[in-house]
Design an enzyme around this catalytic site. Sequence first.
Site, PDB file in Angstrom:
ATOM      1  N   GLU A  18      24.723  58.829  77.490  1.00  0.00           N
ATOM      2  CA  GLU A  18      23.885  59.740  78.282  1.00  0.00           C
ATOM      3  C   GLU A  18      22.479  59.221  78.514  1.00  0.00           C
ATOM      4  OE1 GLU A  18      26.235  62.712  75.577  1.00  0.00           O
ATOM      5  OE2 GLU A  18      25.639  60.613  75.476  1.00  0.00           O
ATOM      6  N   SER A 207      28.266  64.810  77.861  1.00  0.00           N
ATOM      7  CA  SER A 207      28.288  64.668  79.324  1.00  0.00           C
ATOM      8  C   SER A 207      29.674  64.332  79.856  1.00  0.00           C
ATOM      9  CB  SER A 207      27.270  63.608  79.782  1.00  0.00           C
ATOM     10  OG  SER A 207      25.959  64.027  79.474  1.00  0.00           O
ATOM     11  N   GLU A 244      43.025  68.893  72.665  1.00  0.00           N
ATOM     12  CA  GLU A 244      42.918  70.352  72.671  1.00  0.00           C
ATOM     13  C   GLU A 244      43.760  70.965  73.785  1.00  0.00           C
ATOM     14  OE1 GLU A 244      38.430  70.996  70.879  1.00  0.00           O
ATOM     15  OE2 GLU A 244      38.741  71.178  73.035  1.00  0.00           O
ATOM     16  N   GLN A 245      44.286  72.115  73.489  1.00  0.00           N
ATOM     17  CA  GLN A 245      45.044  72.856  74.493  1.00  0.00           C
ATOM     18  C   GLN A 245      44.096  73.393  75.549  1.00  0.00           C
ATOM     19  OE1 GLN A 245      48.295  75.468  73.153  1.00  0.00           O
ATOM     20  NE2 GLN A 245      47.252  77.132  74.220  1.00  0.00           N
ATOM     21  N   ASP A 248      42.958  78.645  80.107  1.00  0.00           N
ATOM     22  CA  ASP A 248      42.843  79.218  81.442  1.00  0.00           C
ATOM     23  C   ASP A 248      41.751  80.283  81.383  1.00  0.00           C
ATOM     24  OD1 ASP A 248      43.150  80.036  84.020  1.00  0.00           O
ATOM     25  OD2 ASP A 248      45.063  81.072  83.705  1.00  0.00           O
ATOM     26  N   ASP A 334      28.492  76.661  74.799  1.00  0.00           N
ATOM     27  CA  ASP A 334      29.456  76.670  75.903  1.00  0.00           C
ATOM     28  C   ASP A 334      30.729  77.379  75.465  1.00  0.00           C
ATOM     29  OD1 ASP A 334      27.519  75.103  77.011  1.00  0.00           O
ATOM     30  OD2 ASP A 334      28.670  73.238  76.954  1.00  0.00           O
ATOM     31  N   ASN A 346      33.493  76.560  72.941  1.00  0.00           N
ATOM     32  CA  ASN A 346      33.949  75.195  73.143  1.00  0.00           C
ATOM     33  C   ASN A 346      33.080  74.191  72.394  1.00  0.00           C
ATOM     34  OD1 ASN A 346      35.414  73.024  74.270  1.00  0.00           O
ATOM     35  ND2 ASN A 346      33.923  72.829  75.931  1.00  0.00           N
ATOM     36  N   SER A 358      20.015  71.569  85.395  1.00  0.00           N
ATOM     37  CA  SER A 358      20.681  71.875  84.125  1.00  0.00           C
ATOM     38  C   SER A 358      20.735  73.373  83.863  1.00  0.00           C
ATOM     39  CB  SER A 358      19.965  71.180  82.962  1.00  0.00           C
ATOM     40  OG  SER A 358      20.065  69.777  83.073  1.00  0.00           O
TER      41      SER A 358
END
EC number: 6.3.2.4
Length: 386
Positions: A18, A207, A244-245, A248, A334, A346, A358
Amino acid sequence: MTEAKRRVAIMYGGKADEHSISCISAASVLRALDEERFEPVLIGITKQGVWIVDGEDPRAWALDSGLPEVKQVEGSRPVVLDFGQGCDGFYARNADGTLESLGHIDVVFPVLHGPNGEDGTLQGLLEMLNVPYVGCGVLASATCMDKHYTKVLLAAAGINVAKGITLDARSLNAADEFVSNGADLAAQVAEAGLEYPLFVKPSRAGSSFGVTKVEQAADATAQAAALSAAVFEASKHDWRVLIEQGVDAREIECAVLRPVSGEPARASLPGEIVLDHRAEGDDQFYDFDSKYMDASASHVEVPAHIAPELLDRVRETAIRAFNAVDATGPSRVDSFVTADGQIIVNEINTMPGFTSISMYPKAWEATGLPYGELITKLIEGALQGR
């Protein structure tokens, strides 16, 4: 009598992927800095890890001009630290080998993303120097840089996280780019009960570098090949790899702020990342290009267009996550929010992007805290002590 300006060392660049985003973030911070109260001291870090002063002024850098880089140029000088002098221990080495003091540094603002900047290593160095700094301490920085351990702590605190497994890529066959490991990887995914699509990502990168979306393949051979390729790509950035799964859900981000350690944390209005090409049937996810390079790929909506009760729960969950890792300063939490109102955290970014596009500054602007005042609060909070 006019109060003397506080001298703030703004650090940017670094060895992480980054690097350029850090440069753009620093440029935005400098343009918003209240120079009536603060005097910036610019310390750039090259991709090779060399600390320099008197390099290119980052204020002119912008995303629409390409990805900038800290480089040693004519007149730039390497930085030398004297740990015994603390805030007075910052020097520049002249061409003749002599050392010149950079003056007293009141506080450091490490606008650095990723390894060697956001992962606790720099924070530990500044602790040893006994220099105040903006942001999380060593433990929170290290924990949140590593997505695996972030999930461990959040789960222990009763916070929902994405279902997944963690791999050690050092045990895989790099000679054939993990192709021979494909069937075993597919078996591990099946044993863990993970459903496709999957997201394969490096545990300690940011990122969206090294992230691959893996769809359900037509047959076992193709599935093994897709998984091995995705894990190999992630391993270029970190030997610890997460599978990771996919969830949705809508991607909702919340800015959290605790300028001074021990004070209650505050959460902004949550914002949503909207992927514009999905409406056209594009199977898109929020990768590096969507975040930074393609202005048409995504946009930010603050506040997110969800029910007020759900907005409140996202904010509460963000603060719980922030507290669970003992964070200080700025962090962006997040989350995924499903159609039935489930909130899944997450990741936590302890030095979120500070570019003009941002989420972190945009979320606080929408909550009533302008960008310049946000920068001032962070610096003054660090000066008050951890």
